[in-house]
Design a protein around this motif. Structure first.
Motif, PDB file in Angstrom:
ATOM      1  N   GLU A 264       0.664  -1.213  -0.048  1.00 20.74           N
ATOM      2  CA  GLU A 264       0.245   0.476  -0.102  1.00 20.74           C
ATOM      3  C   GLU A 264       0.918   1.381   0.061  1.00 20.74           C
ATOM      4  O   GLU A 264       0.504   2.835  -0.980  1.00 20.74           O
ATOM      5  CB  GLU A 264      -0.674  -0.070   0.995  1.00 20.74           C
ATOM      6  N   ARG A 265       1.851   0.791   0.949  1.00 19.85           N
ATOM      7  CA  ARG A 265       2.768   2.693   1.264  1.00 19.85           C
ATOM      8  C   ARG A 265       3.743   2.705  -0.155  1.00 19.85           C
ATOM      9  O   ARG A 265       3.550   3.884  -0.900  1.00 19.85           O
ATOM     10  CB  ARG A 265       3.765   2.538   2.502  1.00 19.85           C
ATOM     11  N   ARG A 268       1.547   4.408  -3.042  1.00 19.15           N
ATOM     12  CA  ARG A 268       1.168   5.932  -3.004  1.00 19.15           C
ATOM     13  C   ARG A 268       2.067   6.545  -3.287  1.00 19.15           C
ATOM     14  O   ARG A 268       2.300   7.684  -3.598  1.00 19.15           O
ATOM     15  CB  ARG A 268       0.390   5.593  -1.137  1.00 19.15           C
TER      16      ARG A 268
END
Ligand code: PLP
Length: 395
Positions: A264-265, A268
């Protein structure tokens, strides 16, 4: 007051809350992990649980993880220790194959072995995006495998972000039974890293959201480098020194947390980085991106600003509250071009006009917007100031 925009994660990342909590708990507790009493045994348990957690993330056994004082020590131990071990077994094995784009934590110990340790150092070719030429490596291995002590190629580059084909390098080294040391300081926490692919792997706490001053060398079972530090032999007799239990707990917490939110990180962060590159190159003329645009660390953008001095840009950005970096140091006040960019074929002036923006966990869209807002004017001012000539150019 100017709000600080921190875009220098590749230099050091802020501590993750998980690491801060684990570390502060330990800082308030007494215990030497080598003492036999209850406090010592408690500290030992923390160290061993940390080792297990790190090993699980990196797909190795806990006993393979040797704690060090950081990435620099891990690289020095990997490079110098394996070289010495190989030469002890066979004095003809003096050759070290490495890439010209390694961090100084690898290049400098190798150079020192070349100057005073009898090593025959050979640099592999890196192409214009910073990828090491594997055909070249194969030729070197095929031709002289009985003379080679070790191969050192980093997992991902700290200046331009380019990721190397580690599995293929590993395969080639295995074919010829040559140990492969890999500096994964920038890769751990940003990419899935399978340390079982390599024989020796360096990592560092402060690049993954852990504390500064702790790291590890992950060693293939049975590979025992000659120690650099002699003393209590705390780490498998390969590394001496009282273990820093709080830092080790912080390191493990950071690596586990970074592994947990990696997908997820990094999605992004990559999209923020791509937005930054697209808007900067779209609004300012004569800006080029360095490094492999596809196979690169998610947070790194290295850009050359034609006609500017990188240090001037850096200082003007700093005055505007934006913190980024140049890949290379300044020697006696004269800006030096980055050895990485030169090895990729950039001319010295273009290399000196480069800046590295590196984004991470807490980077935001507002950070990117701020850079895009202030950079055009800063680049115009830096272009008006021009590029100083290096002493070599002055006739
Ligand atoms: N290797 C690489 C690729 C790095 O980026 C760094 C730090 O900048 C190091 C090694 C050294 O790590 P440490 O700062 O933990 O000594």
């Amino acid at each position: 007051m100017v709000q600080t925009v921190y875009l220098d994660y590749a230099a050091t990342a802020p501590m993750r809350p998980e690491a801060l909590a684990a570390m502060t708990t330990e800082l308030a507790t007494v215990g030497n992990a080598n003492s036999l009493h209850a406090s010592g045994r408690r500290a030992r348990r923390v160290v061993e649980e940390s080792r297990e957690a790190i090993a699980a993330v990196l797909n190795v056994q806990p006993r393979d993880v040797v704690f060090t004082s950081g990435g620099t020590e891990a690289d020095n131990l990997g490079v110098k220790g394996i070289y010495a071990m190989r030469r002890l077994k066979d004095p003809n094995r003096r050759r070290i194959l490495t890439s010209p784009i390694e961090h100084h934590a690898v290049l400098d110990p190798i150079e020192s072995l070349g100057e005073s340790g009898g090593a025959d150092v050979r640099y592999l070719f890196a192409d214009n995006v910073g990828r090491v030429d594997l055909d070249w490596l194969k030729v070197e291995l095929e031709r002289d495998s009985e003379l080679i002590a070790l191969v050192c190629v980093m997992w991902a580059n700290n200046e331009v972000g380019t990721i190397q084909r580690v599995a293929e390098i590993s395969e080639l080294c295995k074919q010829f039974s040559i140990p492969f040391h890999c500096d994964a300081v920038q890769a751990v926490g940003q990419l899935p890293v399978d340390a079982s692919l390599v024989d020796s792997l360096a990592l560092s706490g402060h690049k993954v959201g852990g504390p500064i001053g702790v790291g590890a060398l992950v060693l293939r079972p049975g590979l025992n480098p000659v120690p650099l530090l002699h003393g209590g032999g705390q780490e498998r007799d390969v590394r001496s020194g009282t273990l820093d239990t709080p830092a080790i707990a912080g390191l493990a917490a950071a690596i586990v947390a970074a592994n947990g939110d990696m997908a997820e990180r990094t999605t992004r962060v990559r999209s923020l980085r791509d937005d930054l590159v697209e808007r900067v190159t779209g609004t300012i003329e004569n800006v080029t991106r360095n490094g492999d645009p596809d196979d690169t660390l998610p947070g790194v953008a290295n850009l050359s600003f034609d006609g500017c001095e990188g240090d001037a840009l850096l200082l003007l950005l700093d005055a505007a509250g934006i913190e980024c970096s140049r890949g290379s140091a300044c020697t006696a006040g004269v800006p030096q071009p980055s050895h990485v960019l030169l090895a990729m074929g950039l001319d010295p002036q273009t290399a000196r006009s480069s800046l590295r923006f590196s984004l991470g966990m807490d980077s935001t869209q507002a950070d990117v917007d701020r850079v895009v807002e202030v950079l055009p004017d800063i680049v115009s001012r830096a272009r008006r100031a021009g590029t100083p000539r290096s002493p070599k150019d002055i006739k």
